[in-house]
Design a protein around this motif. Sequence first.
Motif, PDB file in Angstrom:
ATOM      1  N   PRO A   1       2.792 -30.050  15.518  1.00  0.00           N
ATOM      2  CA  PRO A   1       2.994 -31.265  14.699  1.00  0.00           C
ATOM      3  C   PRO A   1       3.636 -31.005  13.346  1.00  0.00           C
ATOM      4  O   PRO A   1       4.325 -31.871  12.817  1.00  0.00           O
ATOM      5  CB  PRO A   1       1.577 -31.826  14.555  1.00  0.00           C
ATOM      6  N   ARG A   2       3.421 -29.829  12.786  1.00  0.00           N
ATOM      7  CA  ARG A   2       4.035 -29.535  11.484  1.00  0.00           C
ATOM      8  C   ARG A   2       5.487 -29.104  11.638  1.00  0.00           C
ATOM      9  O   ARG A   2       6.338 -29.466  10.823  1.00  0.00           O
ATOM     10  CB  ARG A   2       3.253 -28.424  10.777  1.00  0.00           C
ATOM     11  N   LEU A   3       5.780 -28.322  12.687  1.00  0.00           N
ATOM     12  CA  LEU A   3       7.143 -27.850  12.890  1.00  0.00           C
ATOM     13  C   LEU A   3       8.085 -28.960  13.331  1.00  0.00           C
ATOM     14  O   LEU A   3       9.296 -28.885  13.096  1.00  0.00           O
ATOM     15  CB  LEU A   3       7.156 -26.717  13.924  1.00  0.00           C
ATOM     16  N   GLN A   4       7.561 -29.975  13.983  1.00  0.00           N
ATOM     17  CA  GLN A   4       8.417 -31.032  14.504  1.00  0.00           C
ATOM     18  C   GLN A   4       8.713 -32.117  13.477  1.00  0.00           C
ATOM     19  O   GLN A   4       9.249 -33.159  13.821  1.00  0.00           O
ATOM     20  CB  GLN A   4       7.770 -31.659  15.734  1.00  0.00           C
ATOM     21  N   ILE A   5       8.385 -31.883  12.213  1.00  0.00           N
ATOM     22  CA  ILE A   5       8.583 -32.914  11.195  1.00  0.00           C
ATOM     23  C   ILE A   5      10.060 -33.249  11.030  1.00  0.00           C
ATOM     24  O   ILE A   5      10.426 -34.409  10.827  1.00  0.00           O
ATOM     25  CB  ILE A   5       7.956 -32.453   9.847  1.00  0.00           C
ATOM     26  N   VAL A   6      10.938 -32.246  11.152  1.00  0.00           N
ATOM     27  CA  VAL A   6      12.371 -32.513  11.049  1.00  0.00           C
ATOM     28  C   VAL A   6      12.852 -33.318  12.249  1.00  0.00           C
ATOM     29  O   VAL A   6      13.655 -34.251  12.095  1.00  0.00           O
ATOM     30  CB  VAL A   6      13.157 -31.198  10.912  1.00  0.00           C
TER      31      VAL A   6
ATOM     32  N   THR B   1      -0.758 -21.986  10.351  1.00  0.00           N
ATOM     33  CA  THR B   1      -1.855 -21.080   9.957  1.00  0.00           C
ATOM     34  C   THR B   1      -3.146 -21.445  10.673  1.00  0.00           C
ATOM     35  O   THR B   1      -3.950 -20.560  11.001  1.00  0.00           O
ATOM     36  CB  THR B   1      -2.047 -21.147   8.444  1.00  0.00           C
ATOM     37  N   ASP B   2      -3.370 -22.752  10.923  1.00  0.00           N
ATOM     38  CA  ASP B   2      -4.572 -23.151  11.661  1.00  0.00           C
ATOM     39  C   ASP B   2      -4.527 -22.619  13.089  1.00  0.00           C
ATOM     40  O   ASP B   2      -5.537 -22.127  13.617  1.00  0.00           O
ATOM     41  CB  ASP B   2      -4.693 -24.674  11.679  1.00  0.00           C
ATOM     42  N   ASP B   3      -3.347 -22.724  13.720  1.00  0.00           N
ATOM     43  CA  ASP B   3      -3.215 -22.193  15.081  1.00  0.00           C
ATOM     44  C   ASP B   3      -3.393 -20.684  15.102  1.00  0.00           C
ATOM     45  O   ASP B   3      -3.993 -20.130  16.037  1.00  0.00           O
ATOM     46  CB  ASP B   3      -1.860 -22.579  15.659  1.00  0.00           C
ATOM     47  N   ILE B   4      -2.875 -20.005  14.067  1.00  0.00           N
ATOM     48  CA  ILE B   4      -3.053 -18.549  14.001  1.00  0.00           C
ATOM     49  C   ILE B   4      -4.522 -18.197  13.851  1.00  0.00           C
ATOM     50  O   ILE B   4      -5.037 -17.264  14.498  1.00  0.00           O
ATOM     51  CB  ILE B   4      -2.217 -17.968  12.847  1.00  0.00           C
TER      52      ILE B   4
END
Length: 832
Positions: free
Chosen positions: A526-531, A658-661
């Motif tokens: 969800p964070r990476l797909q912001i673009v 970072t949460d996924d890591i």
Amino acid sequence: KRCACRLRRWDLCLGSVPSLTSSGTMPMAKGGAIKAKLNRRPKSGGEDGSGYNSQSGSGSNTPKVQSVKSIKPVPRLGDEENGGAGGRADEKVINIKRTIADIERWPGVMKGYLNLTSYTLFFLLFVFLIMAQVDVPNIAKIDNMVRHVLLDQDGALASIQDHGGFFDYLLKDYNSKLGAFEGEDTGGILGKLFQLEWYNGDPITSDERGFLFQYNLLIGGILIVQERGQQKECEGMYRLFYPTCFTTDLITADPPIKNNGTHEFADLTDADYLAALERSKFGDTYRTQLEDTTQHYATTIKSSFEYDYLNNGFSTFLSLAEGTEKNLKKIQDLRQFKWLDKDTRTVSVRFTFYNGNYGKFAYAKISMTLDQAGMYRMYDPESGAVTMKVDGGTQVDIGALNMEPYLTEGDFIRLAFEIIFMVWTFWLCGAYVRELITAAVQLRLRKWFNHWQLLDGANYVCFIIFIILRVGIIRKILDNPVVVPTNEYKAIFQEVDNLTREQLTVNFISILLCIFRFFKYYEFQPRLQIVNKTMGTSMVHLYHFCVIFFVIFVGFSFAAHINFGSSVRDFSTLGHSMQALWESLFGNYDLGPTIGNGNLSYINPAMGVIFFITWIFVAAMVLMNVFVAILMDGYASAKEEGIAVAEKEGKGSPDAVTDDIATFIGYIAKSFSGRNWKYSDTTLLHALQKLDQTKTDPSVNQKVMKSELEALKEKRDVLSTRINFLEQMTEDGIEELPFHNFWNRKYVTFDELAKVVPFVNHKLKDAVDVAEMSATWEDTVRYVPDVDEEQGDPNLVGRGNVETQIEKLKAYVALIGKQNAEMKAKLAQRES
């Protein structure tokens, strides 16, 4: 009574024991979940710390508290319905649905990270191979030496304006302070390529001949080629004054290619070829001297005045073996015999050298074009990026080639990686084709095919072309080994350089496609797909913005080209004009006003200032800020959407990388625990899924909720309509607002209007035709709008509302009648 806490530590000592109920149990404490169990049987030994001894002396029959425990109340939703009342009150309550969703989601997250990692490794392998094949750092050093030191691109080469300047560039030294060529005919670029002595005056021996700047050894010599254009009779009324025009159609004389069964060859005995070759000869003024066999011209420069089909032009070769003096003499003779004249269109200088330290062959080519204005199209080092390389102007092309691609240990390591890349690429292409065929067979091709699949397919095509070109380059190198030393110009270097440039072009496109493909692998997070979300949300607005921007951009480009193109090279063509204006959007402008390298006020003071201010205001200030605003709005919408999805999942914000890591590290750490083998996540998932099937779902009547929601929305719309009406009716100065809705109540029909017309126009006293009058004034009068049934304002009583209410009443009466008839029929059927 007091608690006796002697032998056992209780979680809670009660200040007083409440009285027993009729059932023999202690009542529930207010607001708590305290339970007590009474043991009516006396224990021997009196006080034992497990109960309490009444001080009233009631003997062994006194009831004792066996255990008391305090438990914090845990708020639960529907404990009775979900079977939650049977557990301990201090237990943590598990959300079955969310736990199952999180456990089932994690494999998808891991798959997304694995796909992203795999694609990243593939991309890095591709980039590594390109960098290893091209060897950019060493090629850059060779390019800088040739371009700026040997050829002096920014100085001597930029000063060439005519044919005389070209010969001066070959023979004379350039004085950068004076900006002109000077000295004897022993310097210039030929003096550097055919150096006679060292810097201390010692002569250069035959073994040291041909070295450029210590380490670069010239191969064969220098090839100079000119292309000549055809003449034609000028047209127009001034053709007697200017009879001959010079075209850009080139003179050629190519022999036919034949095949004798084993190989192809050029038939130099063909009559048409011989005739074309004869027509290609020039230099009639000096033909007698050129044909004189008693002079050296017949053996040195005579062939330069005839078409050379091998080099596609009129060529002369300066052999390294012939020595410096003979080569300088040959160039001087060509200048004396006017080898370059009005028919010359292009001139090129080509040479190749080898650097053993880098193991590279370097191919260099200088190209100059004589335009129909009579001057060479100059290379201008002071120009902007838009005109740094003018079409057809002076250009320097340099390519470094590795003619021994697999020689060292590092080369074979690169070969291994190339094989891995090829296998990986073909495996990906095979998977892509298999998915395509499967989708076509299952008739779901339209669902399968999207913009990501199109991007993947284009990228795979580029990879395959890259592999084909690479194999072609290797085959050409192996089939045409370079034999040195040689006394001729080797065309293999130019051919390999052209193929290498094609490969680099394909690689450039591949890298761009790879960069865009990364966004496909960001969609799982969800964070990476912001673009992606930002572009998707803004796409409609961006499309319409691009339409507006394109119209304005092209319009200003045309205006700049028409007004300033005749004096400023940055606007001399429409393409240059568009690029100059595009660069100005990112700061390539200055006050003056100046865009690119052209001070517009020098050309047209009034129009220059007006154009500059208008363009900067409209494009740089308005349109660019609108573009940023669209993206910011899309980003805000995408961010809100991500937060809303996270809140539906019970989270405060979307998961970060970072949460996924951290989750992944937790899984790894838990895998080393002994308990994980006994209580695995798979066991937990299966247990929760079984409980999810057995436990009753919370009762939710969505139909009732939807009905209530619709009723509230309808009530909200009615209130909004009423508020808008009241706001309009309470405006000041309604009498001064003839377009106000208030005046829709004051209306008149054409029949009523027809009765008044004769009083204001006596000519129409007996001749008023309502139909004719209404048709005449159809576009002049303004009608009261027919208010929509659902959207209408009930406070405006107009013709449309009355008719609407009548239709409603008629429909209602018809419905009631129909229902009464059905009820009578049913009653009659029952009675019978």
